[in-house]
Design a protein around this motif. Structure first.
Motif, PDB file in Angstrom:
ATOM      1  N   SER A 113      23.671  34.252  25.296  1.00 21.82           N
ATOM      2  CA  SER A 113      24.416  35.156  24.415  1.00 21.82           C
ATOM      3  C   SER A 113      25.414  35.994  25.213  1.00 21.82           C
ATOM      4  O   SER A 113      26.427  36.435  24.669  1.00 21.82           O
ATOM      5  CB  SER A 113      23.459  36.055  23.634  1.00 21.82           C
ATOM      6  OG  SER A 113      22.731  36.848  24.535  1.00 21.82           O
ATOM      7  N   VAL A 114      25.155  36.197  26.523  1.00 23.85           N
ATOM      8  CA  VAL A 114      26.096  36.987  27.327  1.00 23.85           C
ATOM      9  C   VAL A 114      27.412  36.232  27.528  1.00 23.85           C
ATOM     10  O   VAL A 114      28.475  36.849  27.609  1.00 23.85           O
ATOM     11  CB  VAL A 114      25.474  37.384  28.683  1.00 23.85           C
ATOM     12  CG1 VAL A 114      26.441  38.223  29.506  1.00 23.85           C
ATOM     13  CG2 VAL A 114      24.185  38.160  28.475  1.00 23.85           C
ATOM     14  N   ILE A 115      27.364  34.906  27.585  1.00 21.27           N
ATOM     15  CA  ILE A 115      28.624  34.140  27.699  1.00 21.27           C
ATOM     16  C   ILE A 115      29.466  34.385  26.451  1.00 21.27           C
ATOM     17  O   ILE A 115      30.658  34.689  26.533  1.00 21.27           O
ATOM     18  CB  ILE A 115      28.361  32.625  27.857  1.00 21.27           C
ATOM     19  CG1 ILE A 115      27.644  32.352  29.171  1.00 21.27           C
ATOM     20  CG2 ILE A 115      29.675  31.852  27.806  1.00 21.27           C
ATOM     21  CD1 ILE A 115      27.691  30.911  29.624  1.00 21.27           C
ATOM     22  N   THR A 154      30.460  33.180  34.746  1.00 17.80           N
ATOM     23  CA  THR A 154      30.688  31.815  34.270  1.00 17.80           C
ATOM     24  C   THR A 154      31.807  31.800  33.233  1.00 17.80           C
ATOM     25  O   THR A 154      32.681  30.929  33.264  1.00 17.80           O
ATOM     26  CB  THR A 154      29.392  31.232  33.678  1.00 17.80           C
ATOM     27  OG1 THR A 154      28.339  31.451  34.617  1.00 17.80           O
ATOM     28  CG2 THR A 154      29.508  29.756  33.415  1.00 17.80           C
ATOM     29  N   ALA A 155      31.771  32.785  32.314  1.00 14.46           N
ATOM     30  CA  ALA A 155      32.818  32.869  31.294  1.00 14.46           C
ATOM     31  C   ALA A 155      34.182  33.025  31.963  1.00 14.46           C
ATOM     32  O   ALA A 155      35.145  32.310  31.626  1.00 14.46           O
ATOM     33  CB  ALA A 155      32.545  34.046  30.354  1.00 14.46           C
ATOM     34  N   GLY A 156      34.270  33.932  32.935  1.00 13.34           N
ATOM     35  CA  GLY A 156      35.529  34.146  33.651  1.00 13.34           C
ATOM     36  C   GLY A 156      35.975  32.898  34.385  1.00 13.34           C
ATOM     37  O   GLY A 156      37.150  32.523  34.352  1.00 13.34           O
ATOM     38  N   ALA A 157      35.011  32.216  35.040  1.00 13.56           N
ATOM     39  CA  ALA A 157      35.344  31.014  35.814  1.00 13.56           C
ATOM     40  C   ALA A 157      35.842  29.902  34.890  1.00 13.56           C
ATOM     41  O   ALA A 157      36.799  29.189  35.215  1.00 13.56           O
ATOM     42  CB  ALA A 157      34.125  30.539  36.608  1.00 13.56           C
ATOM     43  N   PHE A 209      35.317  40.657  34.440  1.00 15.46           N
ATOM     44  CA  PHE A 209      34.301  39.600  34.323  1.00 15.46           C
ATOM     45  C   PHE A 209      33.666  39.345  35.678  1.00 15.46           C
ATOM     46  O   PHE A 209      32.457  39.222  35.804  1.00 15.46           O
ATOM     47  CB  PHE A 209      34.924  38.291  33.824  1.00 15.46           C
ATOM     48  CG  PHE A 209      35.212  38.269  32.356  1.00 15.46           C
ATOM     49  CD1 PHE A 209      34.364  38.879  31.453  1.00 15.46           C
ATOM     50  CD2 PHE A 209      36.334  37.618  31.860  1.00 15.46           C
ATOM     51  CE1 PHE A 209      34.631  38.852  30.096  1.00 15.46           C
ATOM     52  CE2 PHE A 209      36.607  37.585  30.511  1.00 15.46           C
ATOM     53  CZ  PHE A 209      35.753  38.206  29.631  1.00 15.46           C
ATOM     54  N   PHE A 210      34.505  39.234  36.688  1.00 11.35           N
ATOM     55  CA  PHE A 210      34.020  38.864  38.014  1.00 11.35           C
ATOM     56  C   PHE A 210      33.065  39.926  38.567  1.00 11.35           C
ATOM     57  O   PHE A 210      31.956  39.618  39.003  1.00 11.35           O
ATOM     58  CB  PHE A 210      35.208  38.675  38.961  1.00 11.35           C
ATOM     59  CG  PHE A 210      34.790  38.260  40.332  1.00 11.35           C
ATOM     60  CD1 PHE A 210      34.511  36.936  40.606  1.00 11.35           C
ATOM     61  CD2 PHE A 210      34.653  39.187  41.355  1.00 11.35           C
ATOM     62  CE1 PHE A 210      34.098  36.542  41.864  1.00 11.35           C
ATOM     63  CE2 PHE A 210      34.245  38.803  42.616  1.00 11.35           C
ATOM     64  CZ  PHE A 210      33.974  37.477  42.873  1.00 11.35           C
ATOM     65  N   TRP A 211      33.488  41.190  38.511  1.00 13.07           N
ATOM     66  CA  TRP A 211      32.655  42.231  39.133  1.00 13.07           C
ATOM     67  C   TRP A 211      31.480  42.637  38.266  1.00 13.07           C
ATOM     68  O   TRP A 211      30.510  43.195  38.771  1.00 13.07           O
ATOM     69  CB  TRP A 211      33.507  43.443  39.525  1.00 13.07           C
ATOM     70  CG  TRP A 211      34.382  43.128  40.702  1.00 13.07           C
ATOM     71  CD1 TRP A 211      35.752  43.117  40.721  1.00 13.07           C
ATOM     72  CD2 TRP A 211      33.970  42.748  42.024  1.00 13.07           C
ATOM     73  NE1 TRP A 211      36.204  42.750  41.971  1.00 13.07           N
ATOM     74  CE2 TRP A 211      35.140  42.522  42.788  1.00 13.07           C
ATOM     75  CE3 TRP A 211      32.725  42.565  42.645  1.00 13.07           C
ATOM     76  CZ2 TRP A 211      35.099  42.126  44.127  1.00 13.07           C
ATOM     77  CZ3 TRP A 211      32.698  42.179  43.974  1.00 13.07           C
ATOM     78  CH2 TRP A 211      33.864  41.962  44.702  1.00 13.07           C
ATOM     79  N   PHE A 212      31.578  42.368  36.948  1.00 10.77           N
ATOM     80  CA  PHE A 212      30.407  42.669  36.100  1.00 10.77           C
ATOM     81  C   PHE A 212      29.189  41.898  36.607  1.00 10.77           C
ATOM     82  O   PHE A 212      28.057  42.379  36.527  1.00 10.77           O
ATOM     83  CB  PHE A 212      30.681  42.290  34.636  1.00 10.77           C
ATOM     84  CG  PHE A 212      29.528  42.631  33.736  1.00 10.77           C
ATOM     85  CD1 PHE A 212      29.294  43.949  33.366  1.00 10.77           C
ATOM     86  CD2 PHE A 212      28.648  41.656  33.273  1.00 10.77           C
ATOM     87  CE1 PHE A 212      28.209  44.278  32.570  1.00 10.77           C
ATOM     88  CE2 PHE A 212      27.566  41.977  32.475  1.00 10.77           C
ATOM     89  CZ  PHE A 212      27.352  43.297  32.115  1.00 10.77           C
ATOM     90  N   TYR A 213      29.442  40.695  37.136  1.00 15.38           N
ATOM     91  CA  TYR A 213      28.345  39.980  37.788  1.00 15.38           C
ATOM     92  C   TYR A 213      28.290  40.269  39.281  1.00 15.38           C
ATOM     93  O   TYR A 213      27.221  40.508  39.840  1.00 15.38           O
ATOM     94  CB  TYR A 213      28.475  38.471  37.593  1.00 15.38           C
ATOM     95  CG  TYR A 213      27.517  37.716  38.488  1.00 15.38           C
ATOM     96  CD1 TYR A 213      26.138  37.817  38.293  1.00 15.38           C
ATOM     97  CD2 TYR A 213      27.964  36.947  39.551  1.00 15.38           C
ATOM     98  CE1 TYR A 213      25.248  37.175  39.133  1.00 15.38           C
ATOM     99  CE2 TYR A 213      27.077  36.299  40.389  1.00 15.38           C
ATOM    100  CZ  TYR A 213      25.720  36.427  40.177  1.00 15.38           C
ATOM    101  OH  TYR A 213      24.840  35.793  41.002  1.00 15.38           O
ATOM    102  N   GLY A 256      23.939  38.885  34.077  1.00 15.91           N
ATOM    103  CA  GLY A 256      25.225  39.089  34.737  1.00 15.91           C
ATOM    104  C   GLY A 256      25.984  37.795  34.941  1.00 15.91           C
ATOM    105  O   GLY A 256      27.186  37.707  34.680  1.00 15.91           O
ATOM    106  N   LEU A 257      25.254  36.788  35.382  1.00 17.27           N
ATOM    107  CA  LEU A 257      25.880  35.520  35.737  1.00 17.27           C
ATOM    108  C   LEU A 257      26.717  34.901  34.606  1.00 17.27           C
ATOM    109  O   LEU A 257      27.795  34.366  34.868  1.00 17.27           O
ATOM    110  CB  LEU A 257      24.790  34.551  36.208  1.00 17.27           C
ATOM    111  CG  LEU A 257      25.202  33.377  37.067  1.00 17.27           C
ATOM    112  CD1 LEU A 257      26.124  33.805  38.185  1.00 17.27           C
ATOM    113  CD2 LEU A 257      23.974  32.719  37.652  1.00 17.27           C
TER     114      LEU A 257
END
Lengths: 563, 202
Positions: free
Chosen positions: B39-41, A227-230, A258-262, A222-223
């Motif tokens: 890979s999730v990123i 991170t991608a969103g941030a 992105f945010f809530w997926f984590y 999830g994290l």
């Protein structure tokens, strides 16, 4: 008979160990001992818990009257942003990492974590990102004011025009916390998968380890989305890209995904280990085996699986299409089944048991009760029509504070009291502990219960002032808040004085079953003189069943001697 | 104890103490878990790309028609082939042919460097930048983040190659080599998805 062998197997130690106060300097060094790192995490997290709690006190002070008279609205925005951020990223995750770090190797019969140096690096990132976060109080414009969720376009505002601003520091800190958590998760999962003692199959592993593994798997998958969103938000803020900026064609709702997926599964990262704590404590203090051990263990992984398909319930009011609302209402409600199974198992465990109501057990019972309440309001919020009605009101605030304080923090206190003798080699003072519990239990309910009627009446959240019709509920909540603040004092006093001069703890003061109770308090450097061979399930209370082959041999020896 | 079946560690098992061998396997398991997480990123960025491409009203920046595919395709062929080359290098190490390992390992590094060079040339020739709309942002974010991984891979390969000159270093199992190789396959697979997403699905 079983307990005799448990005690006999746990030798009293002579030389100083990681938990002992004469060794306090070890907690300020780059130690690779998982027990030192565990305590480092817990103490660091608690310092930030106090700071976050202080911010909450100021907010409750502001809200005791309907007018914005204590702090202005800008400061209030910064207060709730930083309070939420500190409590989530600097209290819940680190303190649970600390507990997991301390307990997992001991409970699975390992000498340390799989990657001790990585473990230390992951810990030392925590104070670093804490400092970055706190530095935002010093930059022009002050800390981030966009809430802990940092929704764009609000989070893309940079009135000061400085490259280094509160929001940028916030994003850097969150990204760093992600790096630290991923390191921790890789370490913990590898440790549990690879380093269990001989004979410890997954179905002989304590539930705490199951829940920690389930929680860390959520971190792993999830994290990275957060991170991608941030990272994308940071580029929007600092470089001028347009990912989430609606003025430039970007899509702010994608950020919410992105945010809530984590960040929804994150609540299970927080709660699952606490479920593990409850599952460890109830059998000990009820002197009964954990009811439905295997089902309780497996339900943790069902929660992990389902947690990946519930995030849209945070976005029912974000223009989400009807079919999606229906789908995510259904999946969100489904998650109450595996959690309900756990609650049922705990109740069945304590049912008819001979309860020992010491501080740890009181906190566990209190935490479980409030979790049930939080679960009920959670189901209400999962229901789309109710959610649309109470969205952005204090009902939601009340709900998640029951989760995060009522269940998680109370559960964490239960854990800290229960394992305090193991960690420090000293007993805590029951009187102070019970005072802490009473103040915290009354304070929590007085603080967060009134938020529900206020929310149902329509009081919006994130506001420094409100309509006078909500004043009654807010006065109650503020009094509860202050009581909650005061409740921390006996805890602090208890922990510090007990650690320094408390009565020496035996290896197994609660007469518990579990590998961690078979070593001295505090445990020696590499935990076990000889790695135990596990032969039984971990909750054989009253079954007269030795947990390890060594115990079985000892028990046989004792019975031969008697004969 | 359960054990993972990574046959490349098996042939060295006899030479090493069981504890040391286990530690190597811990590292590999940890590294695989890390790659799954990583890979999730990429997956998140891919989802972002797909969402923007299908919903955005002004996807391509003004004056941009699309991307030239020929050079990136050559780059792709080189990078994907390097996965086979690194596999051959690993096989040589297993057969304890250290010079064979070094030769093919060096070839992998050269192919990775060629890819990075090709990408730099492509970037230099493009008429849009990182802040030119969603398209520019996603293009540079994806290719840049992947390029960073290729660079990391080449650096890791350099370290492993240098380590091979320290006598006795690979006697205790070649965990670092296997991990680097896994990382390289991962980078290649990500690129294939990325290539389809950006260059094929225009």
């Amino acid at each position: 008979m079983t307990n005799i062998s448990i005690d006999a197997l746990a030798p009293e130690r002579q030389e100083p160990s990681p938990g002992e106060p004469e060794n306090w300097w070890r907690f300020f060094t780059f130690s690779t001992d998982h027990k030192v790192i565990g305590i480092q995490y817990i103490v660091t997290a608690f310092v930030f818990f106090l700071i976050g709690g202080f911010l909450a006190m100021v907010m409750r002070g502001e809200l005791i009257t309907p007018e914005a008279d204590l702090v202005d609205r800008t400061v209030y925005n910064a207060l709730f942003t930083m309070h939420g951020t500190l409590m989530l990223f600097m209290w819940t995750f680190p303190v649970l990492n600390g507990l997991s770090n301390y307990l997992v190797p001991l409970q699975i019969g390992a000498r340390d974590m799989a990657f001790p140096r990585l473990n230390a690096v992951a810990f030392w990132l925590v104070p670093i990102f804490g400092v970055i976060l706190m530095a935002s109080f010093l930059v022009p414009g002050g800390p981030s004011q966009s809430g802990w969720w940092a929704y764009p376009p609000v989070s893309l505002q940079n009135p000061t025009g400085n490259l280094i601003n509160g929001q940028a520091l916030w994003l850097v800190a969150v990204a760093l916390s992600g790096v630290s958590s991923i390191m921790g998760a890789v370490n913990i999962v590898t440790t549990i998968v690879r380093m269990r003692a001989p004979g410890m199959t997954f179905f002989k592993m304590p539930v705490f380890c199951w829940t920690v593994m389930a929680a860390q798997i959520i971190q792993l998958f999830g994290l990275p989305a957060l991170t991608a969103g941030a990272v994308m938000l940071l580029f929007d803020l600092m470089v001028g890209t347009s990912f989430f900026d609606p003025a430039k064609g970007g899509d702010p709702v994608l950020y919410q995904h992105f945010f809530w997926f984590y960040s929804h599964p994150a609540v299970y990262v927080i709660m699952l280990p606490i479920f593990g704590v409850f599952s460890e404590l109830f059998p000990v203090y009820a002197r009964k085996p954990l009811f439905g051990y295997k089902v309780v263990a497996v339900s943790s992984f069902i929660i992990t699986g389902l947690s990946g398909i519930v995030w849209v319930h945070h976005m029912f009011a974000s223009g989400t299409p009807g079919w999606m609302r229906m789908l995510f209402m259904f999946t969100t409600m489904t998650i109450s089944v595996p959690t309900g199974i756990k609650v049922f198992a705990w109740v069945a465990t304590i049912w008819g048991g001979k309860l020992k109501l010491n501080t740890a057990m009181l906190f566990a019972l209190g935490g479980m009760t409030m979790f049930v309440f939080a679960g009920i309001t959670g189901i209400m919020l999962a229901s789309t029509p109710v959610d649309i009605h109470v969205n952005n009101t204090y009902f939601v605030v009340g709900h998640f504070h029951y989760v995060l304080y009522g269940s998680m923090t109370m559960g964490m206190f239960a854990a800290l009291y229960h394992w305090f003798p193991k960690m420090t080699g000293r007993m805590y003072y029951e009187g102070l502990g019970k005072l802490h519990f009473v103040l915290a239990f009354v304070g929590t309910n007085l603080n967060f219960l009134p938020m529900h009627p206020a929310g149902l009446m329509g009081m919006p959240r994130r506001v420094a002032s409100y309509d006078p019709e909500f004043a009654f509920w807010n006065v109650l909540a503020s009094l509860g808040g202050f009581l909650l603040g005061v409740s921390t004092l006996p805890f602090l006093l208890n922990m510090i004085s007990s650690w320094v001069q408390g009565e020496k703890a035996p290896a197994n003061p609660w007469r518990a079953i579990g590998l961690e109770w078979m070593v001295a308090s505090p445990p020696p450097h590499e935990n076990f003189d000889e790695i135990p061979t596990v032969i039984a399930e971990p909750y054989g209370y009253g079954k007269n069943e030795p947990l390890t082959a060594q115990q079985a041999a000892l028990q046989q020896l004792a019975s031969t001697e008697v004969a | 104890m359960s054990s993972i079946n990574l046959d490349s560690t098996v042939n060295t098992a006899a030479e090493v103490s069981p504890a040391h061998h286990e530690e190597g396997e811990h590292r590999l398991v940890g590294f695989i878990i890390f790659l799954l997480s990583e890979s999730v990123i990429f997956l998140s960025f891919f989802v972002g790309y797909a969402v923007y491409k299908t919903t955005s009203l002004d996807w391509l920046p003004p004056g941009v028609e699309g991307l030239e595919v020929r050079e990136p395709l050559i780059n792709t062929i080189v990078l994907v082939s390097s996965s086979f080359v690194i596999y051959i290098a690993e096989r040589y190490l297993k057969k304890e042919n250290i010079w064979g390992f070094r030769a093919f390992w060096l070839l992998t590094m050269a192919m990775g460097s060629f890819f990075l060079y090709g990408q730099a040339v492509e970037w230099a020739g493009l008429n849009f930048g990182f802040t030119d709309g969603l398209y520019g942002g996603m293009f540079y974010l994806l290719t840049g983040f992947h390029g960073l991984h290729v660079l990391t891979g080449v650096l890791l390969q350099a370290i492993m190659l240098a380590r091979s000159f320290i006598p006795g270093n690979y006697d205790d199992g070649e965990v670092g080599v296997i991990a680097t190789s896994l990382f390289w396959h991962f980078v290649d697979v990500i690129w294939i998805v990325l290539f389809i997403l950006i260059y094929v699905w225009q």
